[in-house]
Design a protein around this motif. Structure first.
Motif, mmCIF file in Angstrom:
data_model
loop_
_atom_site.group_PDB
_atom_site.id
_atom_site.type_symbol
_atom_site.label_atom_id
_atom_site.label_comp_id
_atom_site.label_asym_id
_atom_site.label_seq_id
_atom_site.Cartn_x
_atom_site.Cartn_y
_atom_site.Cartn_z
ATOM 1 N N CYS A 120 11.233 34.617 15.778
ATOM 2 C CA CYS A 120 10.340 34.596 14.702
ATOM 3 C C CYS A 120 9.321 33.634 15.157
ATOM 4 C CB CYS A 120 11.246 33.839 13.856
ATOM 5 S SG CYS A 120 10.171 33.444 12.062
ATOM 6 N N ASN A 121 8.298 34.269 14.724
ATOM 7 C CA ASN A 121 6.842 33.673 14.988
ATOM 8 C C ASN A 121 6.438 32.454 14.260
ATOM 9 O OD1 ASN A 121 5.375 35.187 17.078
ATOM 10 N ND2 ASN A 121 6.318 36.855 15.721
ATOM 11 N N HIS A 122 7.232 32.228 13.163
ATOM 12 C CA HIS A 122 6.769 31.179 12.268
ATOM 13 C C HIS A 122 5.431 31.328 11.747
ATOM 14 C CE1 HIS A 122 10.828 29.653 12.199
ATOM 15 N NE2 HIS A 122 10.921 30.034 13.627
ATOM 16 N N CYS A 123 5.100 32.462 11.410
ATOM 17 C CA CYS A 123 3.453 32.849 10.936
ATOM 18 C C CYS A 123 3.086 31.924 9.912
ATOM 19 C CB CYS A 123 3.532 34.247 10.265
ATOM 20 S SG CYS A 123 4.564 35.615 11.631
ATOM 21 N N PRO A 126 3.109 34.226 6.345
ATOM 22 C CA PRO A 126 4.354 35.025 6.659
ATOM 23 C C PRO A 126 4.522 36.161 5.755
ATOM 24 C CG PRO A 126 4.944 32.802 5.947
ATOM 25 C CD PRO A 126 3.312 32.865 5.904
ATOM 26 N N ALA A 127 4.516 37.365 6.008
ATOM 27 C CA ALA A 127 4.890 38.407 5.055
ATOM 28 C C ALA A 127 6.234 38.320 4.426
ATOM 29 C CB ALA A 127 4.556 40.060 5.914
ATOM 30 N N CYS A 128 7.282 37.864 5.361
ATOM 31 C CA CYS A 128 8.563 37.899 4.527
ATOM 32 C C CYS A 128 8.598 36.690 3.472
ATOM 33 C CB CYS A 128 9.549 37.246 5.895
ATOM 34 S SG CYS A 128 8.764 35.843 6.346
ATOM 35 N N VAL A 145 9.108 28.595 9.302
ATOM 36 C CA VAL A 145 9.570 29.462 8.124
ATOM 37 C C VAL A 145 11.077 29.523 7.964
ATOM 38 C CG1 VAL A 145 9.669 31.850 7.313
ATOM 39 C CG2 VAL A 145 7.508 30.971 8.138
ATOM 40 N N CYS A 162 8.504 42.002 7.484
ATOM 41 C CA CYS A 162 8.355 41.336 8.790
ATOM 42 C C CYS A 162 8.068 42.232 10.005
ATOM 43 C CB CYS A 162 9.485 40.673 9.209
ATOM 44 S SG CYS A 162 9.271 39.888 11.037
ATOM 45 N N PRO A 163 6.707 42.259 10.703
ATOM 46 C CA PRO A 163 6.291 43.216 11.573
ATOM 47 C C PRO A 163 7.021 43.290 12.939
ATOM 48 C CG PRO A 163 4.448 42.108 10.903
ATOM 49 C CD PRO A 163 5.609 41.477 10.343
ATOM 50 N N PHE A 164 7.702 41.891 13.034
ATOM 51 C CA PHE A 164 8.201 41.575 14.598
ATOM 52 C C PHE A 164 9.937 41.850 14.418
ATOM 53 C CE2 PHE A 164 4.679 39.134 12.995
ATOM 54 C CZ PHE A 164 3.759 39.410 14.119
ATOM 55 N N ALA A 166 12.068 40.231 13.265
ATOM 56 C CA ALA A 166 12.711 39.012 13.697
ATOM 57 C C ALA A 166 13.931 38.954 12.847
ATOM 58 C CB ALA A 166 11.568 37.805 13.276
ATOM 59 N N ARG A 167 14.212 39.502 11.693
ATOM 60 C CA ARG A 167 15.236 39.011 10.841
ATOM 61 C C ARG A 167 16.406 40.036 11.051
ATOM 62 N NH1 ARG A 167 14.172 36.346 6.101
ATOM 63 N NH2 ARG A 167 12.259 35.010 6.609
ATOM 64 N N LYS A 195 17.608 34.270 10.759
ATOM 65 C CA LYS A 195 16.617 34.324 11.827
ATOM 66 C C LYS A 195 16.527 32.928 12.436
ATOM 67 C CE LYS A 195 12.601 32.787 9.428
ATOM 68 N NZ LYS A 195 12.429 31.927 10.381
HETATM 69 S S1 SF4 Z 1 10.140 36.466 9.833
HETATM 70 FE FE1 SF4 Z 1 8.675 37.911 10.608
HETATM 71 S S2 SF4 Z 1 6.883 37.635 9.201
HETATM 72 FE FE2 SF4 Z 1 8.425 35.915 8.805
HETATM 73 S S3 SF4 Z 1 7.708 34.090 9.937
HETATM 74 FE FE3 SF4 Z 1 9.153 35.126 11.004
HETATM 75 S S4 SF4 Z 1 7.925 36.768 12.532
HETATM 76 FE FE4 SF4 Z 1 6.675 36.008 10.745
#
Ligand code: SF4
Ligand code: SF4
Length: 257
Positions: A120-123, A126-128, A145, A162-164, A166-167, A195
């Motif tokens: 997870c990028n901890h954006c 965050p779209a999530c 996140v 999430c475009p990555f 990560a979940r 995640k």
């Molecule tokens: S789950 Fe996806 S969108 Fe949400 S913070 Fe992590 S990488 Fe970003």
């Protein structure tokens, strides 16, 4: 004394079932757990204004990645299901899947076939978090996140957003697939998403995330808002990239390739 309604009703209920008198109920109430606000924070806890990670892929081998994945999944009771329904907090992909925007036909074979560590990028955007209807996923003040599994209703909106990738979703009870259950971390149940959390439970104890600890210096973790932090120094002196930056989620995981 701090006690919420649920705890109060539980204690009164226990007293009634056990046939205890008013004095015993009062005694139980006196021993009731304290609220979070009454507990002083651990002075050893690691804190930051905005946590971030730098992954120096030049220093990491396949064996290093495997060790980091194992360390994370072991302490967090991540099940090893071994099918398409597998759950993952941290994993590897080849360059073209990790960085599709940066792929071109002249990328060296070494980079092309190297395993890149993903999590997870901890954006920052965050779209999530934006799509979660119950606030089960939320952003902390320090940028992490986070997930509250008890609030998760399993709608999987966050997974779609999430475009990555990560979940992960628990399609079934994950517990039979945990190799060696750690008593220090809660297990999850069927129907919830999970995640990476940047090891918040370890930060609270003054410890670095598990993957960072076993990375032999390949992962650097610190405060992106502190110009003197190691992450800032490393980012200043090296060219770094992030995953899918044009999607606007502002990942807080940086890669030195
Ligand atoms: S789950 Fe996806 S969108 Fe949400 S913070 Fe992590 S990488 Fe970003
Ligand atoms: S699956 Fe859980 S965390 Fe994800 S959006 Fe739905 S309620 Fe929120």
């Amino acid at each position: 004394m701090g006690i919420n309604r649920r705890e109060f009703l539980k204690i009164v209920g226990i007293s009634a079932v056990a046939g205890l008198g008013g004095t015993s109920a009062v005694e139980l109430l006196r021993r009731a757990p304290v609220e979070a606000s009454q507990v002083s924070p651990n002075p050893k806890a690691l804190t930051a204004k905005r946590w971030a990670m730098v992954i120096d892929t030049r220093k990491l081998t396949e064996a290093d990645c495997k060790r980091m994945i194992e360390a994370c999944h072991r302490i967090h009771n991540v099940p090893d299901i071994g099918t398409k329904q597998d759950v993952k907090w941290i994993w590897t992909e080849e360059y073209e899947h990790a960085f599709p925007d940066d792929m071109n036909k002249f990328v060296s074979d070494e980079v092309k076939h190297k395993p890149f560590l993903l999590l997870c990028n901890h954006c920052d955007e965050p779209a999530c978090v934006r799509v979660c209807p119950t606030k089960a996923t939320y952003k902390r003040a320090d940028g992490i996140v986070m997930m509250d599994m008890h609030r998760c209703i399993g709608c999987r909106f966050c997974m779609a957003a999430c475009p990555f990738g990560a979940r992960s979703f628990n399609f079934g009870d994950p517990r039979p697939y945990i190799k060696e259950e750690s008593r220090k971390y809660p297990t999850r149940m069927r129907g919830v998403v999970e995640k990476c959390t940047f090891c918040t439970e370890r930060l609270e104890e003054g410890l670095m995330p598990a993957c960072v600890e076993v990375s032999n210096g390949g992962l650097i973790f610190g405060d992106l808002d502190d110009p003197n932090s190691e992450v800032r120094q490393v980012l200043r002196s090296n060219y770094s990239i992030r995953r899918k930056p044009n999607l606007g989620t502002q990942p807080c995981v940086y890669y030195i390739v």
